[in-house]
Structures are given as C-alpha cells and as structure tokens.
Design a protein around this motif. Structure first.
Motif, PDB file in Angstrom:
ATOM      1  N   GLN A 278     -19.426  82.614  98.691  1.00 21.31           N
ATOM      2  CA  GLN A 278     -19.696  83.990  99.096  1.00 21.31           C
ATOM      3  C   GLN A 278     -20.984  84.511  98.452  1.00 21.31           C
ATOM      4  OE1 GLN A 278     -16.717  82.921  97.968  1.00 21.31           O
ATOM      5  NE2 GLN A 278     -15.361  83.252  99.695  1.00 21.31           N
TER       6      GLN A 278
ATOM      7  N   GLU B 101      -9.307  90.057  98.848  1.00 24.17           N
ATOM      8  CA  GLU B 101     -10.496  89.200  98.877  1.00 24.17           C
ATOM      9  C   GLU B 101     -10.971  88.869  97.469  1.00 24.17           C
ATOM     10  OE1 GLU B 101     -13.590  86.815 100.286  1.00 24.17           O
ATOM     11  OE2 GLU B 101     -11.782  87.513 101.300  1.00 24.17           O
ATOM     12  N   HIS B 102     -10.915  89.830  96.553  1.00 26.71           N
ATOM     13  CA  HIS B 102     -11.303  89.562  95.158  1.00 26.71           C
ATOM     14  C   HIS B 102     -10.402  88.481  94.544  1.00 26.71           C
ATOM     15  CE1 HIS B 102     -12.085  89.953  90.914  1.00 26.71           C
ATOM     16  NE2 HIS B 102     -10.842  90.343  90.726  1.00 26.71           N
TER      17      HIS B 102
ATOM     18  N   GLN C  12     -11.387  85.167  96.082  1.00 24.66           N
ATOM     19  CA  GLN C  12     -12.645  84.674  95.528  1.00 24.66           C
ATOM     20  C   GLN C  12     -12.473  84.213  94.078  1.00 24.66           C
ATOM     21  OE1 GLN C  12     -16.219  86.962  96.186  1.00 24.66           O
ATOM     22  NE2 GLN C  12     -15.568  87.508  98.260  1.00 24.66           N
TER      23      GLN C  12
END
Length: 144
Positions: free
Chosen positions: A12, A56-57, A60
């Motif tokens: 990302q 999403e954090h 990731q």
C-alpha cells in the motif's frame, strides 16, 4: 522501523497507507502504530476515522507482519495479501486526529495460504477496535 521503511514491507501507498511503524515482532505476535493525521483518507466529516479504516489498518498491520517475515526469510519483495473474511469486528471508539493507534496482530492457523489472525487496536491504552480475519497471502511468483 520508521514510516519510510514500512513501505518495504507492504504494497500500500499514500493516500491509503495506514501503518507508520512496525514496532516489534515476537514469534507469532507483532505490534504496529499509526498516528491519525488530518490527511487520513478514512477520516469522515466529524474528523473521526471510519470503521472501515480501522479494518484496513488492522489488515495492513497483518500485511506488514507478513512482509517482515517474508523478507527475513529471503524474499526480495513483500507478498500481496487479501482479506478473505472479517469476523467479530467490534469498534469500541472511533479515533480522531492526533490519536496514535497501537495494533497487536496475533497469527493463528494457516492452511493453503489462508491465515487466521486476531487484531486488537488501542489508543492511549483504551481498546479502539478488535477483530478476527482470514487473509490470503498470494505466493511469490518467483518461488513457483
């Protein structure tokens, strides 16, 4: 590992890069951090992070952990992963600008490239969110 170094571990990039640091790894557990800034892609009008941004954090953070493990094992680039399933997600509090998130990822069982993990995100010692996920790690094409 600092914000620039994290880019060697996950695919990302800005504006959706949601991990600043890989703080530490100990066996099947890793810790990451993220400072919520004004330019965060997942901020809503009320200046708080959307729940999908927390998911999403956490994903990731798991990606950073997988990238760390792959590079430590000799890979030249981090693997690409995909969220297969999010289970038992709970948002206790949406973080705001200036909050620093600390996320702990604990890896569970792995079968055919699918890994079960748990993620817990805290800010100021308070639980912000937690979840279980299944992630699929795409095999390195060079090793096939």
């Amino acid at each position: 590992m600092d914000h620039e170094a994290i880019k060697r571990l996950i695919p990302q990039r800005e504006p959706i890069l949601l991990v600043d640091q890989l703080i530490g790894v100990n066996g099947d557990v890793a810790e990451t951090s993220l400072l919520i800034r004004e330019d965060n892609f997942f901020l809503e009008e009320d200046k708080q992070m959307a729940e999908v941004g927390l998911i999403e954090h956490i994903a990731q953070s798991a990606s950073a952990f997988a990238g760390y493990k792959a590079i430590a094992a000799g890979a030249s680039a981090p693997p690409v992963g995909y969220i297969g399933e999010v289970r038992k997600f709970r948002c206790h509090k949406r973080p705001s600008i200036g909050d620093e998130l600390r996320t702990t990822i604990t890896l569970g069982a792995e079968l055919d490239g699918v890994t079960i993990l748990t993620g817990e995100t805290r800010s100021g010692g308070e639980i912000v969110a937690n979840t279980q996920m299944k992630i699929f790690i795409k095999p390195d094409q060079e090793s096939l």
